[in-house]
Motif scaffolding. Sequence first.
Motif, PDB file in Angstrom:
ATOM      1  N   THR A  61      -8.656   4.728   6.676  1.00  0.00           N
ATOM      2  CA  THR A  61      -8.968   3.699   7.666  1.00  0.00           C
ATOM      3  C   THR A  61      -9.501   2.481   6.928  1.00  0.00           C
ATOM      4  OG1 THR A  61      -9.656   5.477   9.126  1.00  0.00           O
ATOM      5  CG2 THR A  61     -10.208   3.250   9.826  1.00  0.00           C
ATOM      6  N   ALA A  62      -8.966   1.334   7.262  1.00  0.00           N
ATOM      7  CA  ALA A  62      -9.416   0.108   6.602  1.00  0.00           C
ATOM      8  C   ALA A  62      -9.218  -1.062   7.539  1.00  0.00           C
ATOM      9  CB  ALA A  62      -8.632  -0.119   5.319  1.00  0.00           C
ATOM     10  N   LYS A  63      -9.986  -2.110   7.249  1.00  0.00           N
ATOM     11  CA  LYS A  63      -9.855  -3.324   8.051  1.00  0.00           C
ATOM     12  C   LYS A  63      -8.639  -4.122   7.587  1.00  0.00           C
ATOM     13  CE  LYS A  63     -12.788  -7.227   9.227  1.00  0.00           C
ATOM     14  NZ  LYS A  63     -14.175  -7.677   9.177  1.00  0.00           N
ATOM     15  N   SER A  64      -8.389  -4.044   6.277  1.00  0.00           N
ATOM     16  CA  SER A  64      -7.277  -4.823   5.729  1.00  0.00           C
ATOM     17  C   SER A  64      -6.452  -3.961   4.783  1.00  0.00           C
ATOM     18  CB  SER A  64      -7.808  -6.036   4.969  1.00  0.00           C
ATOM     19  OG  SER A  64      -8.334  -5.592   3.739  1.00  0.00           O
ATOM     20  N   ALA A  65      -5.277  -4.488   4.435  1.00  0.00           N
ATOM     21  CA  ALA A  65      -4.407  -3.744   3.528  1.00  0.00           C
ATOM     22  C   ALA A  65      -5.092  -3.538   2.171  1.00  0.00           C
ATOM     23  CB  ALA A  65      -3.087  -4.488   3.353  1.00  0.00           C
ATOM     24  N   ALA A  66      -5.945  -4.501   1.753  1.00  0.00           N
ATOM     25  CA  ALA A  66      -6.629  -4.361   0.455  1.00  0.00           C
ATOM     26  C   ALA A  66      -7.484  -3.095   0.446  1.00  0.00           C
ATOM     27  CB  ALA A  66      -7.489  -5.585   0.175  1.00  0.00           C
ATOM     28  N   GLY A  67      -8.228  -2.864   1.534  1.00  0.00           N
ATOM     29  CA  GLY A  67      -9.063  -1.661   1.622  1.00  0.00           C
ATOM     30  C   GLY A  67      -8.202  -0.407   1.537  1.00  0.00           C
ATOM     31  N   ALA A  68      -7.077  -0.422   2.266  1.00  0.00           N
ATOM     32  CA  ALA A  68      -6.183   0.746   2.237  1.00  0.00           C
ATOM     33  C   ALA A  68      -5.632   0.951   0.825  1.00  0.00           C
ATOM     34  CB  ALA A  68      -5.045   0.545   3.238  1.00  0.00           C
ATOM     35  N   PHE A  69      -5.366  -0.142   0.126  1.00  0.00           N
ATOM     36  CA  PHE A  69      -4.863  -0.047  -1.253  1.00  0.00           C
ATOM     37  C   PHE A  69      -5.907   0.642  -2.149  1.00  0.00           C
ATOM     38  CE2 PHE A  69      -4.289  -1.806  -5.564  1.00  0.00           C
ATOM     39  CZ  PHE A  69      -2.946  -1.524  -5.776  1.00  0.00           C
ATOM     40  N   TYR A  70      -7.183   0.288  -1.944  1.00  0.00           N
ATOM     41  CA  TYR A  70      -8.219   0.922  -2.776  1.00  0.00           C
ATOM     42  C   TYR A  70      -8.378   2.405  -2.426  1.00  0.00           C
ATOM     43  CZ  TYR A  70      -9.021  -3.765  -4.404  1.00  0.00           C
ATOM     44  OH  TYR A  70      -8.837  -5.000  -4.957  1.00  0.00           O
ATOM     45  N   ALA A  71      -8.142   2.738  -1.151  1.00  0.00           N
ATOM     46  CA  ALA A  71      -8.165   4.168  -0.782  1.00  0.00           C
ATOM     47  C   ALA A  71      -7.083   4.909  -1.560  1.00  0.00           C
ATOM     48  CB  ALA A  71      -7.940   4.315   0.721  1.00  0.00           C
ATOM     49  N   VAL A  72      -5.924   4.270  -1.702  1.00  0.00           N
ATOM     50  CA  VAL A  72      -4.824   4.895  -2.440  1.00  0.00           C
ATOM     51  C   VAL A  72      -5.194   5.036  -3.923  1.00  0.00           C
ATOM     52  CG1 VAL A  72      -2.423   4.593  -3.185  1.00  0.00           C
ATOM     53  CG2 VAL A  72      -3.049   4.195  -0.800  1.00  0.00           C
ATOM     54  N   VAL A 129       0.851  -1.190   0.000  1.00  0.00           N
ATOM     55  CA  VAL A 129       0.000   0.000   0.000  1.00  0.00           C
ATOM     56  C   VAL A 129       0.891   1.245   0.000  1.00  0.00           C
ATOM     57  CG1 VAL A 129      -1.771   1.264   1.280  1.00  0.00           C
ATOM     58  CG2 VAL A 129      -1.823  -1.248   1.216  1.00  0.00           C
ATOM     59  N   LYS A 130       1.928   1.193   0.816  1.00  0.00           N
ATOM     60  CA  LYS A 130       2.880   2.322   0.840  1.00  0.00           C
ATOM     61  C   LYS A 130       3.575   2.469  -0.514  1.00  0.00           C
ATOM     62  CE  LYS A 130       5.487   3.159   4.616  1.00  0.00           C
ATOM     63  NZ  LYS A 130       6.245   2.842   5.839  1.00  0.00           N
ATOM     64  N   GLU A 188     -12.414  -5.168   1.732  1.00  0.00           N
ATOM     65  CA  GLU A 188     -11.923  -4.293   0.669  1.00  0.00           C
ATOM     66  C   GLU A 188     -12.432  -2.860   0.816  1.00  0.00           C
ATOM     67  OE1 GLU A 188     -13.320  -6.867  -2.642  1.00  0.00           O
ATOM     68  OE2 GLU A 188     -11.216  -6.857  -3.240  1.00  0.00           O
ATOM     69  N   GLY A 189     -13.192  -2.596   1.848  1.00  0.00           N
ATOM     70  CA  GLY A 189     -13.728  -1.247   2.049  1.00  0.00           C
ATOM     71  C   GLY A 189     -12.727  -0.347   2.754  1.00  0.00           C
ATOM     72  N   TYR A 190     -13.015   0.930   2.737  1.00  0.00           N
ATOM     73  CA  TYR A 190     -12.125   1.899   3.381  1.00  0.00           C
ATOM     74  C   TYR A 190     -12.863   3.209   3.618  1.00  0.00           C
ATOM     75  CZ  TYR A 190     -12.094   4.186  -1.155  1.00  0.00           C
ATOM     76  OH  TYR A 190     -12.509   4.827  -2.289  1.00  0.00           O
ATOM     77  N   THR A 191     -12.257   4.002   4.492  1.00  0.00           N
ATOM     78  CA  THR A 191     -12.679   5.396   4.647  1.00  0.00           C
ATOM     79  C   THR A 191     -11.478   6.252   4.282  1.00  0.00           C
ATOM     80  OG1 THR A 191     -14.068   4.731   6.472  1.00  0.00           O
ATOM     81  CG2 THR A 191     -13.657   7.075   6.271  1.00  0.00           C
ATOM     82  N   LEU A 192     -11.726   7.275   3.517  1.00  0.00           N
ATOM     83  CA  LEU A 192     -10.652   8.211   3.160  1.00  0.00           C
ATOM     84  C   LEU A 192     -11.132   9.601   3.542  1.00  0.00           C
ATOM     85  CD1 LEU A 192      -8.026   9.050   1.591  1.00  0.00           C
ATOM     86  CD2 LEU A 192      -9.419   9.081  -0.466  1.00  0.00           C
ATOM     87  N   GLU A 193     -10.426  10.188   4.496  1.00  0.00           N
ATOM     88  CA  GLU A 193     -10.811  11.529   4.927  1.00  0.00           C
ATOM     89  C   GLU A 193      -9.631  12.468   4.708  1.00  0.00           C
ATOM     90  OE1 GLU A 193     -11.955  11.859   8.997  1.00  0.00           O
ATOM     91  OE2 GLU A 193     -12.639  13.917   8.730  1.00  0.00           O
ATOM     92  N   ILE A 194      -9.881  13.507   3.965  1.00  0.00           N
ATOM     93  CA  ILE A 194      -8.849  14.533   3.800  1.00  0.00           C
ATOM     94  C   ILE A 194      -9.349  15.763   4.551  1.00  0.00           C
ATOM     95  CG2 ILE A 194      -7.510  15.915   2.147  1.00  0.00           C
ATOM     96  CD1 ILE A 194      -8.086  13.841   0.002  1.00  0.00           C
ATOM     97  N   ASN A 195      -8.576  16.170   5.556  1.00  0.00           N
ATOM     98  CA  ASN A 195      -8.927  17.412   6.235  1.00  0.00           C
ATOM     99  C   ASN A 195      -7.740  18.375   6.149  1.00  0.00           C
ATOM    100  OD1 ASN A 195      -7.121  16.764   8.322  1.00  0.00           O
ATOM    101  ND2 ASN A 195      -8.700  15.578   9.390  1.00  0.00           N
ATOM    102  N   LYS A 196      -7.853  19.501   6.815  1.00  0.00           N
ATOM    103  CA  LYS A 196      -6.806  20.521   6.654  1.00  0.00           C
ATOM    104  C   LYS A 196      -5.434  20.053   7.133  1.00  0.00           C
ATOM    105  CE  LYS A 196      -7.858  24.883   7.455  1.00  0.00           C
ATOM    106  NZ  LYS A 196      -8.521  26.106   7.956  1.00  0.00           N
TER     107      LYS A 196
END
Length: 554
Positions: A123-134, A66-67, A109-117
């Motif tokens: 936030t994800a349960k698994s690396a796959a979710g974080a990958f989809y956020a990316v 993911v990184k 495979e789900g995720y939350t992506l929050e961009i704030n100031k």
Amino acid sequence: MRKSIISLVMLLFAAVAVSAQSTKAEPAAPSIVPLPTEMNVTGDVFVLTNDTRIVTEFDEKEIKFVKNALNEIMVEVFGRELKSASKVKPGDGKYILIKKDAAKKCGNEGYTLEINKNGINITAKSAAGAFYAVQTLRQIVPVQAYETPIDLQTLNLPTLKINDNPHFAYRGFMLDCSRHFWSVETIKEMIDILALHKMNRFHWHLTEDQGWRIEIKKYPLLTEIGSKREQTTTGHNVGMDGIPYGGYYSQKDIKEIVKYAQERFITIVPEIEIPGHSLGALSAYPWLGCRGEKGNYKTWSNWGVAPEIVCAGKESSFQFWYDVLEEVLELFPSEYIHIGGDESPRDEWKVCELCQQRIKDNNLKDEAELQSYVTNRIEKFLNERGRKLIGWDEILEGGVSKNATIMSWRGSEGGIKAAKSGNMAIMTPNGHCYFDYYQTTDRKDEHEGIGGYVPLRKVYALNPYEGLNPSEQRYIMGVQANLWTEYIPTPMQLQYQVLPRLGALAEIGWTNPSPENKNVDEFITRAKELSRYYYVFGYNCAKHFFEDGVQEGW
Ligand code: ACM
Ligand code: ZN
């Protein structure tokens, strides 16, 4: 991901666009394909710089890829990777935080992506979710940033919150590597394209009448002989080009590709055709055929459905299939193994003593039931090794076990029948999902193709649940696009057939596919924006789907 070569004028245009953006202009709501489940733009700006730090709360090994994906974006934008930090310090202001939430309800495979100031929070349960956020972030980054000179210092991103989760567990794409053979590099680029679209299965069609493409150590002639054909037909079987053709993937190549796909959260589903589409194997080992050594089998130079299939009367055929699959299972960790089963003319079985004896000995009604007998034995072999069988919808014809998954290609009927009888199904009806079909009626500038007509809108119109009530719908595991390559000789044309139609299929697979939730015109607006990313990433794409003209930059 490679940078495309662009003109100096384009470069200047891009630089101006991004610097304008990194001052006052408020970024617009991003256009994302596949459409996220829920997105709220909150009207502010986060300034990403090359001093922003990546912080993860995952195990390093788990989050590594993911990184890598995140840093691929940063290299494109800033010319270098971002540094990592062990934690977010209050007041630091600049971070991309990847948080693990084991309890997260949105699935693996789900995720939350929050961009704030202050930063970007994934936030994800698994690396796959974080990958989809990316992958979502890849499309939030303004397209101009990918073409900016690499000394770009800051990048403004819109503040927003996305909750996202795929609808279907299986989101696939099939590539035929037999009619035309694709290099390891081309396959990897296709895997990159799949990852961009949040697709998670690459169905690799590896054996055919026109060439066997996978090295099997126990049967070296499969590749020494079976991977080669004397020549290739021209047009719709009107002539021959006289040029020998061949190619195969060594087991080393396969391991490399499987790993490359895993690092992008894509599972490769290999397909070994049983019992038809097997002239590659028959040319190497004629004893596999009903006519045996006298069969004069040759790897095919034509397109179409060859009458020769593997003999189902001989035990040696089963031993061959088991031996091949044993090596396939070693190479591919996929739970599902595709055994083809389509377009197997059973005429040779009708006149083969051994096949007829098998029918008699097992009280089978006819040759369709003999194919089921084959499928069932292969399925038992796979199940005993902890794997599951997928077959094209023809495997339903003589009856099939409840555990088999049906890939519905001759329309949706096979998938509907499967779901109604409690079998899992993957929808890939040719009228919506065959990317070898033409995508325009104006064919004067098109390469010769197989026929058919599947424009972008037709892909988007697929309703995988059509004809099924809610309790039957749960048997639909997902959707898939197929690319048969008889008429596709080059990687450029391959991508042209796939893009932008893959965007439509990806959205059917990821976002709720019900017709009431779909707006094709709004999708086309986003697909158009996505095509600008294809351009900067160096992918070829069909452009005529822009009904109001060709996109700037092409
Ligand atoms: C197929 O198109 N023969 C599955
Ligand atoms: Zn036979």
